[in-house]
Design a protein around this motif. Structure first.
Motif, short mmCIF file in Angstrom:
data_model
loop_
_atom_site.label_atom_id
_atom_site.label_comp_id
_atom_site.label_asym_id
_atom_site.label_seq_id
_atom_site.Cartn_x
_atom_site.Cartn_y
_atom_site.Cartn_z
N PRO A 77 -1.96 -1.58 7.02
CA PRO A 77 -1.24 -0.22 7.07
C PRO A 77 0.19 -0.37 6.90
N GLY A 78 0.71 -1.66 7.26
CA GLY A 78 2.25 -1.80 7.04
C GLY A 78 2.75 -2.47 5.63
N ASN A 79 1.59 -2.61 4.70
CA ASN A 79 1.73 -2.82 3.49
C ASN A 79 1.33 -1.87 2.65
N PHE A 80 0.97 -0.73 3.07
CA PHE A 80 0.52 0.61 2.16
C PHE A 80 1.69 0.76 1.38
N ALA A 81 2.94 0.80 1.65
CA ALA A 81 4.15 1.29 0.59
C ALA A 81 4.12 0.01 -0.27
N VAL A 82 3.92 -1.09 -0.08
CA VAL A 82 4.04 -2.18 -1.22
C VAL A 82 2.96 -1.90 -2.07
N ILE A 83 1.90 -1.92 -1.80
CA ILE A 83 0.90 -1.62 -2.74
C ILE A 83 0.61 -0.21 -3.42
N LEU A 84 1.08 0.62 -2.98
CA LEU A 84 0.98 1.84 -3.32
C LEU A 84 2.27 2.23 -4.62
N GLU A 85 3.22 1.31 -4.03
CA GLU A 85 4.57 1.39 -5.16
C GLU A 85 4.06 0.77 -6.48
N LYS A 86 3.24 -0.36 -6.32
CA LYS A 86 2.92 -1.22 -7.39
C LYS A 86 1.81 -0.35 -8.21
N PHE A 87 1.06 0.24 -7.57
CA PHE A 87 -0.20 1.19 -8.09
C PHE A 87 0.30 2.20 -8.78
N HIS A 88 1.32 2.96 -8.25
CA HIS A 88 1.99 4.02 -8.91
C HIS A 88 2.82 3.86 -10.06
N PRO A 92 0.99 6.44 -12.62
CA PRO A 92 1.62 7.39 -12.33
C PRO A 92 1.15 8.90 -11.99
N ASN A 93 0.23 9.08 -12.78
CA ASN A 93 -0.55 10.31 -12.63
C ASN A 93 -1.97 10.41 -11.91
N ALA A 94 -2.11 9.34 -11.28
CA ALA A 94 -3.41 9.07 -10.38
C ALA A 94 -3.53 10.18 -9.22
N CYS A 95 -4.71 10.54 -9.10
CA CYS A 95 -5.03 11.46 -7.91
C CYS A 95 -5.59 10.45 -6.80
N TYR A 96 -5.03 10.88 -5.52
CA TYR A 96 -5.70 9.92 -4.39
C TYR A 96 -6.56 10.98 -3.66
N ILE A 97 -7.81 10.64 -3.37
CA ILE A 97 -8.79 11.54 -2.83
C ILE A 97 -9.22 11.01 -1.33
N GLN A 98 -9.19 11.59 -0.40
CA GLN A 98 -9.68 11.42 1.13
C GLN A 98 -8.51 10.17 1.42
N VAL A 99 -7.44 10.49 1.67
CA VAL A 99 -6.48 9.51 2.26
C VAL A 99 -5.87 10.36 3.39
N SER A 100 -5.16 9.50 4.12
CA SER A 100 -4.46 9.60 5.43
C SER A 100 -2.94 10.16 5.31
N LYS A 101 -2.80 10.74 6.58
CA LYS A 101 -1.32 11.22 6.35
C LYS A 101 -0.18 10.33 6.08
N ARG A 102 -0.59 9.20 6.40
CA ARG A 102 0.35 7.92 6.31
C ARG A 102 0.64 7.68 4.75
N VAL A 103 -0.54 7.95 3.96
CA VAL A 103 -0.49 7.68 2.55
C VAL A 103 0.13 8.93 2.06
N VAL A 104 -0.21 9.95 2.27
CA VAL A 104 0.45 11.31 1.78
C VAL A 104 1.98 10.89 2.21
N ASP A 105 2.47 10.76 3.09
CA ASP A 105 3.79 10.63 3.49
C ASP A 105 4.72 9.64 2.71
N PHE A 106 3.92 8.35 2.44
CA PHE A 106 4.76 7.51 1.56
C PHE A 106 5.02 8.27 0.08
N LEU A 107 3.57 8.76 -0.36
CA LEU A 107 3.84 9.18 -1.88
C LEU A 107 4.43 10.41 -2.14
#
Length: 337
Positions: A77-88, A92-107
């Motif tokens: 979980p501490g690396n969510f920001a790292v990988i989501l930054e690179k993925f986005h 940049p127009n991806a949709c994220y399905i069935q994700v947690s609040k931690r992912v929501v807050d970062f994005l």
């Protein structure tokens, strides 16, 4: 080297290629960080991968030019920001399905994406769970009826009339053409390590089954989730409860901490959070109320609620207020349409 790869290099991470991990390496990340109820489903056929060496991976599918991520990243979980930054950066127009609040807050905070509730999930803590109590009367009734009808349950890892039962079951569903995929992993997967299969029998013949997928933390199985369930049409009401109660007893005796019940699509809180699309949430509420011809939303919620688990929200992240084309593509991807 493109800009995103240059950024990786500046961060001290090796430039990646999509699908760069070998399958055994991806399984190692799953066993260490696969805490989401759909982490195991990221290994289903047809999935593509965004791999970040030393961090983990994101599983996604594409449809009509759209990119659809399933579940939280399979990493710490501490690396969510790292990988989501690179993925986005790459999608940049991806949709994220069935994700947690931690992912929501970062994005939401980093990129301004909406994070709208997509449904709910539920988790049973097995140590304190029992069949007693007024609110579990329907479970006890189902077990008594199963016993009267000579139903027995056994754990087996075999193909015991599985396809026959499944095909008959699908013909009774709202969506009769094919099995749903993506949100529900297909029944047949190449990777099946630590799956648990429980079959219900009458007069020696299988009449229903549930496949449970493992949920991992630090290379230990900390929960299971019933991702595939089928029953003979004559026993639709009671077989699921009977199979679940038996499996819960087995997992509890083994010392498994919990059992996740999986997604309750469109089971939504009435309160709208600040990062949610108010208009989309209103539409989803309406679909729950009027869309049972598409999928048995209410019936699924009623069935899983009988186990009295602890509920928590799951979300979708999207760029536009009303991601109409994206949702249409997702429904086609999942075979709901």
């Amino acid at each position: 080297m493109n800009m995103s790869d240059q950024a990786l290099a500046l961060d001290g991470l090796s430039p990646l290629d999509e699908g760069a991990f070998g399958f055994p390496e991806r399984v190692r990340y799953l066993k260490q960080f696969g805490t989401h109820s759909q982490s195991f489903s990221t290994l289903q056929p047809g999935m593509q991968y965004f791999d970040l060496p030393g961090i983990g991976y994101i599983g996604y599918m594409r449809k009509w030019g759209g990119t659809f991520v399933l579940s939280d990243p399979v990493c710490a979980p501490g690396n969510f920001a790292v990988i989501l930054e690179k993925f986005h950066t790459r999608f940049p127009n991806a949709c994220y399905i069935q994700v947690s609040k931690r992912v929501v807050d970062f994005l939401h905070l980093r990129f301004g994406l909406f994070g709208t509730q997509f449904g709910s999930e539920s988790r049973i803590h097995l140590k304190d769970w029992s069949l007693s109590g007024k609110k579990k009367q329907i479970l006890r009734t189902a077990l008594n009826q199963a016993e009267k009808n000579g139903i027995t349950v056994k754990e087996r890892f075999s193909d015991d009339h599985t396809r026959e039962i499944s095909d008959a079951w699908i013909r009774t569903r709202k969506c009769k053409s094919k099995e749903i995929r993506f949100l529900i992993r297909p029944m047949e997967m190449d990777y099946r390590e630590n799956e648990r299969h429980f079959y219900a029998y009458q007069d020696g013949k299988a009449v229903g089954f549930i496949y449970f997928d493992p949920i991992y933390r630090d290379n230990e199985i900390v929960s299971y989730v019933p991702n595939i369930s089928r029953a003979n049409a004559d026993f639709r009401q009671g077989i699921f409860y009977t199979l679940m109660a038996h499996a819960i007893g087995v997992f509890k005796a083994e010392g498994v901490p919990s059992l996740d019940l999986g997604l309750l699509p469109l089971s939504l809180d009435q309160v709208t959070e600040h990062q949610e699309s108010r208009l989309l949430k209103r539409i989803l509420h309406g679909l729950y109320e009027k869309g049972n011809f598409l999928y048995n939303f209410k019936g699924l919620e009623f069935t899983k609620s009988r186990f009295r688990g602890d509920s928590f929200k799951t979300y979708c992240c999207h760029r536009r207020t009303i991601p109409a084309l994206e949702f249409l593509a997702m429904f086609k991807l999942t075979r709901l349409l």
